[in-house]
Design an enzyme around this catalytic site. Structure first.
Site, PDB file in Angstrom:
ATOM      1  N   LYS A  13       0.850  -1.211   0.000  1.00 47.90           N
ATOM      2  CA  LYS A  13       0.000   0.000   0.000  1.00 47.90           C
ATOM      3  C   LYS A  13       0.882   1.256   0.000  1.00 47.90           C
ATOM      4  O   LYS A  13       0.678   2.162  -0.796  1.00 47.90           O
ATOM      5  CB  LYS A  13      -0.933   0.007   1.223  1.00 47.90           C
ATOM      6  CG  LYS A  13      -1.800  -1.242   1.343  1.00 47.90           C
ATOM      7  CD  LYS A  13      -2.820  -1.131   2.462  1.00 47.90           C
ATOM      8  CE  LYS A  13      -2.234  -1.123   3.864  1.00 47.90           C
ATOM      9  NZ  LYS A  13      -1.566  -2.383   4.268  1.00 47.90           N
ATOM     10  N   ARG A  88     -10.070  -0.557   9.100  1.00 53.94           N
ATOM     11  CA  ARG A  88      -9.505  -1.881   9.403  1.00 53.94           C
ATOM     12  C   ARG A  88     -10.537  -2.773  10.075  1.00 53.94           C
ATOM     13  O   ARG A  88     -10.217  -3.924  10.399  1.00 53.94           O
ATOM     14  CB  ARG A  88      -8.309  -1.728  10.326  1.00 53.94           C
ATOM     15  CG  ARG A  88      -6.957  -1.718   9.602  1.00 53.94           C
ATOM     16  CD  ARG A  88      -5.909  -1.452  10.652  1.00 53.94           C
ATOM     17  NE  ARG A  88      -4.616  -1.984  10.378  1.00 53.94           N
ATOM     18  CZ  ARG A  88      -3.575  -1.263   9.952  1.00 53.94           C
ATOM     19  NH1 ARG A  88      -3.707  -0.006   9.661  1.00 53.94           N
ATOM     20  NH2 ARG A  88      -2.400  -1.821   9.816  1.00 53.94           N
ATOM     21  N   ARG A 127      11.933  -5.182   5.513  1.00 50.36           N
ATOM     22  CA  ARG A 127      11.451  -3.803   5.392  1.00 50.36           C
ATOM     23  C   ARG A 127      12.137  -2.889   6.404  1.00 50.36           C
ATOM     24  O   ARG A 127      12.220  -3.206   7.583  1.00 50.36           O
ATOM     25  CB  ARG A 127       9.941  -3.781   5.607  1.00 50.36           C
ATOM     26  CG  ARG A 127       9.351  -2.392   5.549  1.00 50.36           C
ATOM     27  CD  ARG A 127       7.879  -2.462   5.308  1.00 50.36           C
ATOM     28  NE  ARG A 127       7.133  -2.406   6.550  1.00 50.36           N
ATOM     29  CZ  ARG A 127       5.834  -2.191   6.624  1.00 50.36           C
ATOM     30  NH1 ARG A 127       5.137  -2.037   5.496  1.00 50.36           N
ATOM     31  NH2 ARG A 127       5.210  -2.152   7.760  1.00 50.36           N
ATOM     32  N   ARG A 160      10.946  -1.481  12.094  1.00 47.56           N
ATOM     33  CA  ARG A 160       9.892  -1.189  13.069  1.00 47.56           C
ATOM     34  C   ARG A 160       9.750  -2.352  14.040  1.00 47.56           C
ATOM     35  O   ARG A 160       9.815  -3.505  13.625  1.00 47.56           O
ATOM     36  CB  ARG A 160       8.560  -0.973  12.331  1.00 47.56           C
ATOM     37  CG  ARG A 160       8.380   0.431  11.802  1.00 47.56           C
ATOM     38  CD  ARG A 160       7.198   0.586  10.893  1.00 47.56           C
ATOM     39  NE  ARG A 160       5.979  -0.128  11.264  1.00 47.56           N
ATOM     40  CZ  ARG A 160       4.865  -0.130  10.534  1.00 47.56           C
ATOM     41  NH1 ARG A 160       4.827   0.547   9.399  1.00 47.56           N
ATOM     42  NH2 ARG A 160       3.803  -0.796  10.922  1.00 47.56           N
ATOM     43  N   ARG A 171       0.087  -9.725  13.300  1.00 42.69           N
ATOM     44  CA  ARG A 171      -0.600  -8.667  12.532  1.00 42.69           C
ATOM     45  C   ARG A 171      -1.353  -9.267  11.339  1.00 42.69           C
ATOM     46  O   ARG A 171      -2.431  -8.800  10.981  1.00 42.69           O
ATOM     47  CB  ARG A 171       0.405  -7.619  12.052  1.00 42.69           C
ATOM     48  CG  ARG A 171       0.886  -6.716  13.196  1.00 42.69           C
ATOM     49  CD  ARG A 171       2.119  -5.932  12.807  1.00 42.69           C
ATOM     50  NE  ARG A 171       1.870  -4.924  11.791  1.00 42.69           N
ATOM     51  CZ  ARG A 171       2.782  -4.484  10.926  1.00 42.69           C
ATOM     52  NH1 ARG A 171       4.003  -4.981  10.944  1.00 42.69           N
ATOM     53  NH2 ARG A 171       2.480  -3.563  10.058  1.00 42.69           N
TER      54      ARG A 171
HETATM   55  P1  AMP Z   1       0.366   0.425   9.731  1.00 43.49           P
HETATM   56  O1  AMP Z   1       1.481   1.421   9.638  1.00 43.49           O
HETATM   57  O2  AMP Z   1      -0.801   0.770   8.847  1.00 43.49           O
HETATM   58  O3  AMP Z   1       0.837  -0.986   9.562  1.00 43.49           O
HETATM   59  O4  AMP Z   1      -0.213   0.543  11.220  1.00 43.49           O
HETATM   60  C1  AMP Z   1       0.613   0.283  12.341  1.00 43.49           C
HETATM   61  C2  AMP Z   1      -0.248   0.029  13.565  1.00 43.49           C
HETATM   62  O5  AMP Z   1      -1.047   1.190  13.862  1.00 43.49           O
HETATM   63  C3  AMP Z   1      -1.270  -1.097  13.440  1.00 43.49           C
HETATM   64  O6  AMP Z   1      -0.700  -2.379  13.676  1.00 43.49           O
HETATM   65  C4  AMP Z   1      -2.269  -0.712  14.529  1.00 43.49           C
HETATM   66  O7  AMP Z   1      -1.779  -0.976  15.828  1.00 43.49           O
HETATM   67  C5  AMP Z   1      -2.327   0.803  14.359  1.00 43.49           C
HETATM   68  N1  AMP Z   1      -3.365   1.216  13.376  1.00 43.49           N
HETATM   69  C6  AMP Z   1      -3.173   1.896  12.206  1.00 43.49           C
HETATM   70  N2  AMP Z   1      -4.336   2.107  11.582  1.00 43.49           N
HETATM   71  C7  AMP Z   1      -5.301   1.559  12.367  1.00 43.49           C
HETATM   72  C8  AMP Z   1      -6.715   1.428  12.253  1.00 43.49           C
HETATM   73  N3  AMP Z   1      -7.378   1.913  11.192  1.00 43.49           N
HETATM   74  N4  AMP Z   1      -7.374   0.785  13.249  1.00 43.49           N
HETATM   75  C9  AMP Z   1      -6.734   0.299  14.329  1.00 43.49           C
HETATM   76  N5  AMP Z   1      -5.394   0.367  14.489  1.00 43.49           N
HETATM   77  C10 AMP Z   1      -4.673   0.999  13.520  1.00 43.49           C
END
Ligand code: AMP
Length: 222
Positions: A13, A88, A127, A160, A171
Site C-alpha cells: 500500500k 480496518r 522492510r 519497526r 498482525r
Molecule cells: P500500519 O502502519 O498501517 O501498519 O499501522 C501500524 C499500527 O497502527 C497497526 O498495527 C495498529 O496498531 C495501528 N493502526 C493503524 N491504523 C489503524 C486502524 N485503522 N485501526 C486500528 N489500528 C490501527
C-alpha cells in the site's frame, strides 16, 4: 477521487500510494503514519496507542474514527483522498460511510492488493522505515548489511518493532480476523478492485491506473 488502499501489512500500500498522490493530486491519509507521528511528538494520543501498536493489535475503533473524521475535514482532503490503513474493521468502514454521507461524498474505489501470507512475511522481514518521515524501503538480506540513510530526508532507517517476525505473524492474523471481512463489505457495494499484489511494483501500478481510468470514464459517461 476518494480512494481506499486496502491489504494486509506488507501488501504494498505504502509503495503504491506515491504514484496515486502524483496522478490524482490528492493527499494520502495513512493512519499508521499519523499514529507514529503522535508517538514521536509525545502526545497523549501517542501514549495511549503505543502498547497496541507494539503488540500488533488494533487501536480501539473510537480513537481511530475520531482521528479520521477530523482529518477528512481538513482543507486538503476536500477534493479527494487516499486512505491507507483505514478502515480496518467493519465498524470503522460504517463510520467512514456515515461521515462521508454527512459531507455528501462517498468512497469511489477500494484498491485491494492481494498477497499470500508467505510473501507478506518475506517482505516485512526485509522492510526498513525512516525514523523521521516513515518512508519505507525493502532491502535484500545483502543490502540490509549496509543500510543507507533515507533518500527523502536523510533520516535513520530502522526495522519497526512491529515488523519483527513474531509480531508480523500476529498482525497478519489480526488482518484476517478483523479486516478481511471488509472484502465482502466493499464487494457488496461494488467498489472492490481486486489486484494481484505479487506482480512487480510497476505492473501493480499499471493495473491500478488502468482500473481507475476505466472507473473515471464510466463515471463520466453516466
Ligand atoms: P500500519 O502502519 O498501517 O501498519 O499501522 C501500524 C499500527 O497502527 C497497526 O498495527 C495498529 O496498531 C495501528 N493502526 C493503524 N491504523 C489503524 C486502524 N485503522 N485501526 C486500528 N489500528 C490501527
Amino acid at each position: 477521487m476518494n480512494l481506499i488502499l486496502f491489504g494486509a501489512p506488507g501488501a504494498g500500500k505504502g509503495t503504491q500510494r506515491g504514484s496515486l498522490i502524483d496522478t490524482y493530486q490528492i493527499p494520502a491519509i495513512a493512519t499508521g503514519d499519523m499514529l507514529r507521528a503522535q508517538r514521536r511528538a509525545g502526545t497523549a494520543l501517542g501514549d495511549q496507542v503505543t502498547s497496541y501498536m507494539d503488540r500488533g493489535e488494533l487501536v480501539p475503533d473510537a480513537l481511530m474514527i475520531d482521528m479520521i473524521k477530523e482529518r477528512l475535514q481538513e482543507p486538503d482532503a476536500r477534493t479527494g483522498f487516499i486512505l491507507d490503513g483505514f478502515p480496518r474493521t467493519v465498524a470503522q468502514a460504517e463510520a467512514l460511510d456515515a461521515t462521508l454521507d454527512q459531507l455528501r461524498r462517498r468512497v469511489d474505489a477500494v484498491i485491494y492488493l492481494r498477497v499470500s501470507r508467505q510473501v507478506l512475511i518475506d517482505r516485512l522481514s526485509h522492510r526498513y522505515s525512516c525514523r523521521s518521515c516513515d518512508a519505507v524501503y525493502n532491502f535484500t538480506p545483502k543490502q540490509a548489511l549496509e543500510v543507507p540513510r533515507c533518500t527523502v530526508d536523510g533520516g535513520e532507517l530502522y526495522q519497526r518493532p512491529d515488523d519483527k517476525p513474531e509480531i508480523v505473524a500476529h498482525r497478519i492474523d489480526v488482518f484476517l480476523k478483523h479486516t478481511a471481512p471488509l472484502i465482502d463489505y466493499y464487494t457488496t457495494q461494488h467498489k472492490l478492485e481486486n489486484i494481484d499484489g505479487q506482480m512487480s511494483v510497476e505492473d501493480v501500478r499499471a493495473d491500478i491506473t488502468r482500473r481507475l481510468s476505466a472507473l473515471k470514464k464510466g463515471a463520466g459517461s453516466r
